[in-house]
Design an enzyme around this catalytic site. Structure first.
Site, PDB file in Angstrom:
ATOM      1  N   TYR A 135      -0.669   7.186   3.208  1.00 61.69           N
ATOM      2  CA  TYR A 135      -0.252   6.654   4.019  1.00 61.69           C
ATOM      3  C   TYR A 135       1.331   6.596   4.027  1.00 61.69           C
ATOM      4  O   TYR A 135       2.176   7.202   3.308  1.00 61.69           O
ATOM      5  CB  TYR A 135      -0.756   5.140   4.218  1.00 61.69           C
ATOM      6  CG  TYR A 135      -2.433   4.990   4.299  1.00 61.69           C
ATOM      7  CD1 TYR A 135      -2.663   5.269   5.702  1.00 61.69           C
ATOM      8  CD2 TYR A 135      -3.131   4.500   3.483  1.00 61.69           C
ATOM      9  CE1 TYR A 135      -4.085   5.396   5.738  1.00 61.69           C
ATOM     10  CE2 TYR A 135      -4.414   4.714   3.555  1.00 61.69           C
ATOM     11  CZ  TYR A 135      -4.836   5.232   5.077  1.00 61.69           C
ATOM     12  OH  TYR A 135      -6.329   5.369   5.151  1.00 61.69           O
TER      13      TYR A 135
ATOM     14  N   HIS B 220      -2.901   6.968  -0.736  1.00 65.26           N
ATOM     15  CA  HIS B 220      -3.748   7.486  -0.378  1.00 65.26           C
ATOM     16  C   HIS B 220      -3.228   8.566   1.275  1.00 65.26           C
ATOM     17  O   HIS B 220      -3.839   8.482   1.979  1.00 65.26           O
ATOM     18  CB  HIS B 220      -5.016   6.582   0.339  1.00 65.26           C
ATOM     19  CG  HIS B 220      -5.485   5.941  -0.673  1.00 65.26           C
ATOM     20  ND1 HIS B 220      -6.114   4.771  -0.568  1.00 65.26           N
ATOM     21  CD2 HIS B 220      -5.519   6.109  -2.115  1.00 65.26           C
ATOM     22  CE1 HIS B 220      -6.683   4.335  -1.712  1.00 65.26           C
ATOM     23  NE2 HIS B 220      -6.426   5.091  -2.680  1.00 65.26           N
TER      24      HIS B 220
ATOM     25  N   HIS C  51       0.955  -1.211   0.107  1.00 65.42           N
ATOM     26  CA  HIS C  51      -0.062   0.104  -0.224  1.00 65.42           C
ATOM     27  C   HIS C  51       0.811   1.160   0.094  1.00 65.42           C
ATOM     28  O   HIS C  51       1.383   1.691   1.103  1.00 65.42           O
ATOM     29  CB  HIS C  51      -0.889  -0.056   1.141  1.00 65.42           C
ATOM     30  CG  HIS C  51      -1.802   1.015   1.081  1.00 65.42           C
ATOM     31  ND1 HIS C  51      -2.143   2.006   0.123  1.00 65.42           N
ATOM     32  CD2 HIS C  51      -3.406   1.019   1.898  1.00 65.42           C
ATOM     33  CE1 HIS C  51      -3.241   2.724   0.578  1.00 65.42           C
ATOM     34  NE2 HIS C  51      -3.967   1.993   1.103  1.00 65.42           N
TER      35      HIS C  51
END
Length: 358
Positions: free
Chosen positions: A168, A166, A163
């Site tokens: 993070y 977004h 990931h």
């Protein structure tokens, strides 16, 4: 789009991918039988499932004791049951490996005593939180991702997704608003991509040359939908090239509107530019099959209910696979009912579907 496709050494049955969606149905960080059944209900209808984000084994990674962990024997055994259920239903599945970075709330579970760690101790709004990552912190974070990937292979997953979107941790290194470092992890685009590339390289070393390693990235950040880490195709190339060189198999391009052009002067989407620049398989994502754009800004998203733009972009070679999010929360068989022209049977997404495992 119902033709098979190969990612690394894994063949998926069609081009539809379940996108990761945080559900918080794993008390103590352990996915139970209800979570396994939730994924299994969707397995036969999709080429690939990407699980909800799951915390890597670094104490500062998470901010909830209901989001699943990807470390510890109890959590890994829960994930083993999920993999078995999905494979028994004929599906393929990868976990999304996640570290929140500065988005983490100080004092939050599962490790309240852990500090908030990020590139520069800054949140997206400029407020100071926690600590800027030291060299030792960065090394520990890389090890945590690599260990999680090795565990994913050991329990039977078909690959992993990292990931990097977004807002993070990995994305915080990409974005100059949250990365003010003056060392080798800050400044230039290549330096800001360095941690992501080092994580990819460490993961690749653990899982071998053929297991799919997917990297998810975005321009937008949570609560900052106008954010951009790349202003031009050249910027995008500079950010993605280190990931490609480090060994990613595919890139998962998260947008809020899959059909919009990425840069001025060209109709090409962000997924299209990604595929054009890297030559790698690309997953497009952004409000497919739902009546409103993700993020609740009130703007109608009529193109997302008509699949004509999606098919046109697919035919133009802008992406290889397409991610489905909210549409699958309400209708596990969305793709099969679409293929069989049973559109009236598709249950439309509603916000109540966020609160249950349908």
């Amino acid at each position: 789009m119902f033709t098979p496709f190969r990612l690394g050494d894994v063949e998926v049955a069609n081009r539809f991918v379940m996108a990761p969606m945080t559900r918080q149905f794993s008390p103590g960080g352990v996915p139970g039988e209800d979570v396994a059944a939730y994924y299994a209900r969707r397995a036969a209808h999709l080429g690939l499932i990407v699980t909800e984000g799951t915390y890597v084994g670094h104490p500062s990674a998470g901010s909830s004791d209901r989001v699943p962990r990807f470390h510890g024997d109890d959590a890994l055994e829960g994930w083993r049951r999920v993999v078995t259920a999905v494979h028994d239903a004929g599906g393929r599945i990868v976990p999304q490996l996640w570290h929140l970075g500065a988005v983490r709330d100080p004092g939050a579970p599962p490790y309240p005593e852990a500090p908030v760690v990020s590139p520069s101790g800054l949140r997206a709004d400029g407020t100071v939180v926690g600590e800027a990552a030291t060299a030792a912190d960065i090394d520990a974070i890389i090890v945590a991702f690599a260990r999680a990937a090795a565990d994913a292979r050991r329990v039977g997953f078909d690959g992993v997704e990292l990931h990097g979107a977004h807002g993070y941790l990995l994305d915080q290194f990409f974005w100059p608003r949250t990365n003010r470092r003056s060392d080798g992890y800050g400044g230039s685009l290549a330096n800001r991509a360095r941690l992501g590339a080092e994580v990819v390289a460490a993961v690749r070393a653990e899982v071998g040359p053929d297991l799919p390693v997917i990297y998810r990235f975005s321009q937008w950040k949570g609560g900052h939908y106008d954010a951009r880490v790349a202003e031009t195709p050249a910027d995008l190339d500079a950010l993605l090239a280190p990931l490609v060189d480090a060994g990613v198999t595919a890139l998962h391009v998260s947008t809020r509107r899959y059909w919009l052009p990425a840069f001025d002067g060209s109709p090409r989407t962000l997924a299209g530019w990604t595929r054009h620049l890297t030559g790698l398989p690309t997953i497009a994502l952004g409000s497919v099959g739902v009546p409103t754009v993700f993020g609740g800004d009130g703007e109608a998203a009529a193109p997302s209910l008509s699949l004509a733009p999606l098919l046109d972009l697919f035919d133009r070679g802008e992406f290889d696979l397409v991610g489905l999010g909210r549409a699958l929360l309400s209708e596990p068989a969305w793709t099969t009912k679409l293929r069989d022209r049973r559109l009236a049977e598709i249950r439309p997404y509603t916000r109540t579907d966020d609160t249950r495992l349908t």
